[in-house]
Design a protein around this motif. Structure first.
Motif, short mmCIF file in Angstrom:
data_model
loop_
_atom_site.label_atom_id
_atom_site.label_comp_id
_atom_site.label_asym_id
_atom_site.label_seq_id
_atom_site.Cartn_x
_atom_site.Cartn_y
_atom_site.Cartn_z
N GLN A 1 55.35 103.75 19.24
CA GLN A 1 54.00 104.09 19.91
C GLN A 1 53.49 103.73 20.50
N GLY A 2 53.89 102.94 21.51
CA GLY A 2 53.70 102.43 23.28
C GLY A 2 53.22 101.16 22.71
N THR A 3 53.17 100.52 21.84
CA THR A 3 52.72 99.18 21.93
C THR A 3 53.53 98.02 23.15
N THR A 4 53.13 97.55 23.60
CA THR A 4 53.56 96.66 24.62
C THR A 4 54.08 95.08 23.77
N PRO A 5 54.64 94.21 24.45
CA PRO A 5 54.78 92.93 24.15
C PRO A 5 53.85 92.23 23.64
N VAL A 6 53.55 91.86 25.23
CA VAL A 6 51.99 91.29 25.43
C VAL A 6 51.26 91.27 23.90
N GLN A 7 50.97 92.68 23.90
CA GLN A 7 50.38 93.30 22.90
C GLN A 7 50.59 92.38 21.25
N ALA A 8 52.07 92.70 21.16
CA ALA A 8 52.25 92.35 19.82
C ALA A 8 52.56 90.79 19.96
N LEU A 9 52.25 90.08 21.07
CA LEU A 9 52.03 88.33 20.88
C LEU A 9 51.08 88.30 20.98
N ARG A 10 50.18 89.05 21.26
CA ARG A 10 48.46 88.46 20.68
C ARG A 10 48.12 88.39 19.27
N ALA A 11 48.60 89.99 18.93
CA ALA A 11 48.32 89.94 17.52
C ALA A 11 48.50 89.29 17.17
N THR A 12 50.18 88.64 17.18
CA THR A 12 50.40 87.74 16.25
C THR A 12 49.83 86.03 16.48
N LEU A 13 50.04 85.74 17.85
CA LEU A 13 49.49 84.41 18.48
C LEU A 13 47.33 84.09 17.26
N ARG A 14 46.96 85.45 17.01
CA ARG A 14 45.99 85.70 16.71
C ARG A 14 46.28 85.53 15.13
N HIS A 15 47.03 86.25 14.86
CA HIS A 15 46.88 85.66 13.26
C HIS A 15 47.36 84.45 12.48
N PHE A 16 48.07 83.69 13.42
CA PHE A 16 48.19 82.60 13.36
C PHE A 16 47.16 81.03 13.96
N GLN A 17 46.43 82.21 14.63
CA GLN A 17 45.40 80.99 14.61
C GLN A 17 44.42 80.93 13.42
N ARG A 18 44.02 82.17 12.99
CA ARG A 18 43.79 82.39 12.24
C ARG A 18 44.29 81.43 10.83
N LEU A 19 45.60 81.75 10.43
CA LEU A 19 45.63 80.73 9.31
C LEU A 19 45.75 79.11 9.93
N HIS A 20 45.67 78.83 11.70
CA HIS A 20 45.56 77.27 11.28
C HIS A 20 44.30 76.76 10.95
N TYR A 21 42.91 78.21 11.53
CA TYR A 21 41.77 77.76 10.80
C TYR A 21 41.81 77.02 9.76
#
Length: 365
Positions: A255-275
């Motif tokens: 679909q054209g997703t870049t590594p940066v987009q995947a990293l940011r989405a995953t980071l956001r998920h871990f930030q939410r878990l951390h909170y």
């Protein structure tokens, strides 16, 4: 005050001029050292085109006078080596600065551009648009070292830059954006500046007479199937689910997703878990913290999110976030370094997730 573009040939010399990413936005809108040529290069093609457009407007007006601007592809220039010099020597019918915008420039155009920069021409601005160039690029050195020339790197927006761009765009269109809507837009935009601008322009049209953008508005326009897939991918990484990760990652790349987009989405998920995990350590029930998250947890991953809250510690979540952040930094490097760093980051976290799940599983006798 406009840019000091299209100067007459000056006798002074300068040191190599490479405009840093931290000052480029300001410099594009304020007087610059006088130059006749600018190389715009980098992995964000949309940002290359946008900055080129800003410079064209500064030299030829808004909207630009069509008699002042010549759009030429590098392919055309390679077929006719004299084309650029002939074009630069042609004065606009309406007077003013002549702007030559050369698209899709590569290293093989270095000789042609060197000849053009060495030509004694007045009142001409050359804009060379290129993709990502290697660190020791001869093309970059040509513009950095030449008299009256500059090189501007165009990298993918950082989270802070995306945030600033969205807020500035909304202010220019007399729109307010709620914090949750801004968070959503920052998470789902930014891989390409022109794509970001187009998505925001669609959002402006969608809003009509309504001047306050809410999260539901942002999701309605910017949300797509890739967004949900990115969220599912991030949850799968934290779950250590090999099969789901492989399938989703392949789909996202197609679909054209870049590594940066995947990293940011995953980071956001871990930030939410951390909170949620750290809030629980302070006495706040996890279900209350989960309900307060914006954007809300999608119903399809709510159970997995709750399970991950129960097994991931704050320390391990912090380590995972650091790995993802470092991988994004590597993505700004040349070639396949970023891709390798991304894959290694996900592999580290997936293996950690598997161990965490195994350690948390009840023992069977």
């Amino acid at each position: 005050m406009g840019l000091a573009l299209c100067p007459r040939r000056q006798s002074w010399k300068k040191r190599a001029l490479k405009i840093s990413s931290s000052s480029v936005e300001q410099l594009l809108r304020q007087p610059l050292p006088k130059f006749r040529a600018v190389l715009l290069h980098g992995p964000d093609n949309g940002l290359v085109r946008e900055r080129s457009r800003i410079l064209v407007q500064a030299a030829a007006g808004t909207p630009p006078d069509p008699f002042q601007v010549s759009d030429i592809s590098a392919t055309e220039a390679r077929k006719d080596p004299a084309l650029l010099i002939d074009e630069a020597a042609t004065f606009p019918l309406t007077g003013g600065c002549k702007v030559i915008r050369l698209r899709d420039v590569t290293e093989q155009d270095c000789k042609t551009l060197k000849a053009l920069l060495a030509t004694q021409l007045d009142n001409v601005l050359v804009l060379a648009e290129a993709g990502e160039l290697r660190g020791k690029s001869a093309l970059k050195r040509l513009f950095e070292d030449a008299d009256d020339a500059a090189a501007i790197a165009c990298y993918q927006d950082t989270t802070n830059a995306i945030n600033h761009f969205i807020r500035t765009f909304c202010e220019q269109h007399h729109l307010e954006v709620t914090p949750s809507a801004l968070d959503y837009l920052v998470q789902h935009l930014g891989s390409d500046r022109m794509v970001t601008r187009c998505e925001l322009e669609k959002l402006v049209t969608y809003m009509g007479e309504n001047h306050s953008i809410g999260e539901a508005d942002a999701v309605a326009i910017v949300g797509d199937s890739a967004s949900h897939s990115l969220n599912s991918f991030a949850v799968a990484v934290a779950d250590g689910s090999d099969e789901h990760i492989a399938r989703t990652w392949t789909s996202l790349r197609l679909q054209g997703t870049t590594p940066v987009q995947a990293l940011r989405a995953t980071l956001r998920h871990f930030q939410r878990l951390h909170y949620v995990v750290t809030s629980a350590a302070l006495g706040k029930p996890s279900n209350i913290s989960m309900k307060s998250l914006r954007p809300p947890i999608h119903f399809s991953v709510r159970e997995a999110f709750q399970r991950q809250v129960g097994i991931w510690s704050a320390d391990k979540l912090g380590r995972a976030m650091l790995i993802l952040t470092e991988a994004e930094a590597h993505c700004k490097k040349k070639g396949a370094v970023g891709e390798v760093a991304t894959n290694m980051a996900f592999l580290q976290i997936i293996n950690a997730a598997k161990k965490i799940k195994k350690d948390a599983a009840p023992l069977h006798h």
